[in-house]
Design a protein around this motif. Structure first.
Motif, mmCIF file in Angstrom:
data_model
loop_
_atom_site.group_PDB
_atom_site.id
_atom_site.type_symbol
_atom_site.label_atom_id
_atom_site.label_comp_id
_atom_site.label_asym_id
_atom_site.label_seq_id
_atom_site.Cartn_x
_atom_site.Cartn_y
_atom_site.Cartn_z
ATOM 1 N N LEU A 99 49.923 39.160 39.736
ATOM 2 C CA LEU A 99 50.243 37.690 38.817
ATOM 3 C C LEU A 99 48.712 37.595 38.344
ATOM 4 O O LEU A 99 48.719 37.258 37.259
ATOM 5 C CB LEU A 99 50.711 37.013 39.790
ATOM 6 C CG LEU A 99 52.150 37.025 39.984
ATOM 7 C CD1 LEU A 99 52.745 36.007 41.030
ATOM 8 C CD2 LEU A 99 53.105 36.492 38.721
ATOM 9 N N VAL A 100 47.677 37.634 39.299
ATOM 10 C CA VAL A 100 46.255 37.056 38.867
ATOM 11 C C VAL A 100 45.747 38.211 37.819
ATOM 12 O O VAL A 100 45.377 37.712 36.705
ATOM 13 C CB VAL A 100 45.558 37.088 40.146
ATOM 14 C CG1 VAL A 100 43.964 36.820 39.556
ATOM 15 C CG2 VAL A 100 46.036 36.226 41.297
ATOM 16 N N GLY B 230 44.562 34.459 30.658
ATOM 17 C CA GLY B 230 43.614 33.278 30.421
ATOM 18 C C GLY B 230 42.237 33.271 31.462
ATOM 19 O O GLY B 230 41.708 32.541 31.471
ATOM 20 N N LEU B 231 42.201 34.638 32.228
ATOM 21 C CA LEU B 231 41.468 34.567 33.195
ATOM 22 C C LEU B 231 40.191 35.236 32.938
ATOM 23 O O LEU B 231 39.451 35.752 33.828
ATOM 24 C CB LEU B 231 42.120 35.006 34.550
ATOM 25 C CG LEU B 231 42.954 33.909 35.088
ATOM 26 C CD1 LEU B 231 43.553 34.329 36.442
ATOM 27 C CD2 LEU B 231 42.449 32.400 35.174
ATOM 28 N N HIS B 232 39.992 35.793 31.775
ATOM 29 C CA HIS B 232 38.728 36.578 31.452
ATOM 30 C C HIS B 232 37.444 35.873 31.618
ATOM 31 O O HIS B 232 37.016 34.794 31.486
ATOM 32 C CB HIS B 232 38.578 36.998 29.852
ATOM 33 C CG HIS B 232 37.433 37.811 29.478
ATOM 34 N ND1 HIS B 232 37.350 39.081 29.279
ATOM 35 C CD2 HIS B 232 36.311 37.200 29.049
ATOM 36 C CE1 HIS B 232 36.157 39.214 29.009
ATOM 37 N NE2 HIS B 232 35.734 38.226 28.637
ATOM 38 N N PHE C 210 36.630 39.855 36.259
ATOM 39 C CA PHE C 210 36.174 38.728 36.776
ATOM 40 C C PHE C 210 34.653 38.419 36.804
ATOM 41 O O PHE C 210 34.001 39.308 37.283
ATOM 42 C CB PHE C 210 36.915 38.301 38.179
ATOM 43 C CG PHE C 210 38.285 38.157 38.133
ATOM 44 C CD1 PHE C 210 38.982 37.272 37.422
ATOM 45 C CD2 PHE C 210 39.193 39.191 38.478
ATOM 46 C CE1 PHE C 210 40.205 37.194 37.287
ATOM 47 C CE2 PHE C 210 40.378 39.264 38.273
ATOM 48 C CZ PHE C 210 41.059 38.104 37.808
ATOM 49 N N ARG C 211 34.239 37.313 36.658
ATOM 50 C CA ARG C 211 32.510 37.187 36.576
ATOM 51 C C ARG C 211 32.164 37.152 38.146
ATOM 52 O O ARG C 211 31.015 37.744 38.320
ATOM 53 C CB ARG C 211 32.237 35.717 36.012
ATOM 54 C CG ARG C 211 30.615 35.387 36.120
ATOM 55 C CD ARG C 211 30.507 34.123 35.211
ATOM 56 N NE ARG C 211 31.164 33.140 35.839
ATOM 57 C CZ ARG C 211 30.707 32.018 36.894
ATOM 58 N NH1 ARG C 211 29.686 32.468 37.189
ATOM 59 N NH2 ARG C 211 31.488 31.242 36.967
ATOM 60 N N ILE C 212 32.801 36.487 39.044
ATOM 61 C CA ILE C 212 32.419 36.719 40.396
ATOM 62 C C ILE C 212 33.593 36.286 41.082
ATOM 63 O O ILE C 212 34.658 35.786 40.949
ATOM 64 C CB ILE C 212 31.442 35.377 40.496
ATOM 65 C CG1 ILE C 212 31.003 35.628 42.160
ATOM 66 C CG2 ILE C 212 31.958 34.248 40.349
ATOM 67 C CD1 ILE C 212 29.609 34.600 42.304
ATOM 68 N N VAL C 213 33.870 36.974 42.543
ATOM 69 C CA VAL C 213 34.770 36.954 43.315
ATOM 70 C C VAL C 213 34.064 36.735 44.792
ATOM 71 O O VAL C 213 33.515 37.435 44.953
ATOM 72 C CB VAL C 213 35.672 38.305 43.381
ATOM 73 C CG1 VAL C 213 36.747 37.954 44.437
ATOM 74 C CG2 VAL C 213 36.430 38.655 42.074
ATOM 75 N N MET C 214 34.713 35.725 45.561
ATOM 76 C CA MET C 214 33.937 35.157 46.727
ATOM 77 C C MET C 214 35.138 35.492 47.748
ATOM 78 O O MET C 214 36.293 34.767 47.482
ATOM 79 C CB MET C 214 33.402 33.953 46.771
ATOM 80 C CG MET C 214 32.739 33.558 48.054
ATOM 81 S SD MET C 214 32.062 31.922 48.005
ATOM 82 C CE MET C 214 30.625 32.087 46.587
#
Length: 287
Positions: free
Chosen positions: A104-105, A110-112, A136-140
């Protein structure tokens, strides 16, 4: 003894121990012990199996499975979103149901370039799959368990090796949002575009009736969702608005019978556009 017979004898032992997938488990354990792929095993099925250290390892692993230790812990890994993830008793074994959340993510156009926070990250499977397969720019990823974070960091190295790229993901010890603010300030994050979580959501009386592999081996803290199974959803719904960008998205895995209750919790905290998505089995799985 030939490989085929050795595998069949292992299958019989596991079947007597009540293992449903006895044939598959015996073959996977045999292949792991002897360092073979399935194709190599099939090609050597009539060859003599050397009774060396690999043979002894096969017998030890077989005994562990007879005692209902999960196959994934015995092998030391599982597959999630096409990626190999290391697992041990510090972390919940990632399930296929959780892939629904990742899909889903990843499917949200819209999550570029978005920033993502993964709460209760465990093995890091969700965070790493999103980082490896998404843009994704960053994932934590955060978890209250130091052992889980250590495993997630190991998996980051392993998945980076598998994909051949440096992943923009980091892992930190935190009780949900407790340690997040300083980390956000350090990385210049004013608010996360996306927060995801597969939190503990099973009621204690249900845990007692789960399969032995789950009840006796997987970490209780990763299963126990409090008296009604909804404790973490209440905490996340209440605190998430302080850490989400505007607009922001929240994705939560749920138990198959918790959709309406989690929707109500989110609605009371001011969330809008609340949807419930089903897994491949047709059961509600993600809010």
């Amino acid at each position: 003894m030939k490989f085929g017979r050795l595998c069949r004898e292992g299958e019989e032992r596991l079947r007597k121990a009540g293992i449903e997938e006895a044939a598959l488990d015996s073959r996977l354990i045999l292949c792991e012990a002897y360092g073979m792929s399935t194709a190599e095993y099939l090609a050597r099925i009539t060859d003599e199996a050397e009774e060396d250290a690999r043979y002894e390892r096969y017998l030890r692993m077989l005994s562990e499975r007879e005692r209902r230790r999960p196959l994934q812990y015995i092998l030391g890994y599982t597959e999630f979103m096409g990626l190999r993830m290391g697992v041990d008793e510090n972390v919940l074994i990632p399930r296929q149901d959780t892939e629904t959340l990742c899909e889903l993510v990843l499917g949200d156009e819209g999550l570029h370039g978005a920033s993502v926070l993964d709460l209760c990250t465990g093995s890091g499977a969700i965070a790493l799959a999103l980082s490896a397969l998404g843009d994704f720019r960053i994932v934590m990823g955060t978890d209250i368990s130091k052992g889980a974070i250590a495993r997630a960091e190991q998996n980051r190295e392993e998945v980076s090796s598998q994909t051949g790229k440096e992943l923009p993901v980091s892992f930190h010890v935190s009780d949900l949002f407790s340690e997040i603010r300083p980390l956000m300030e350090k990385q210049g994050i004013k608010g996360f575009d996306v927060i995801v979580s597969n939190p503990p959501y099973i009621r204690p009386e249900v845990i007692a009736g789960l399969e032995l592999e789950v009840r006796d081996h997987e970490p209780f803290s990763a299963l126990d969702g409090g008296e009604d199974g909804l404790r973490f959803y209440r905490r996340i719904a209440k605190e998430a608005p302080l850490y989400l960008a505007r607009p922001g998205r929240l994705y939560l895995e749920i138990g198959y019978d918790q959709g309406d209750e989690v929707r109500s919790i989110l609605d009371r905290e001011g969330f809008t556009d609340i949807d419930i998505h089903e897994d491949l089995g047709g059961r509600p799985r993600v809010v």
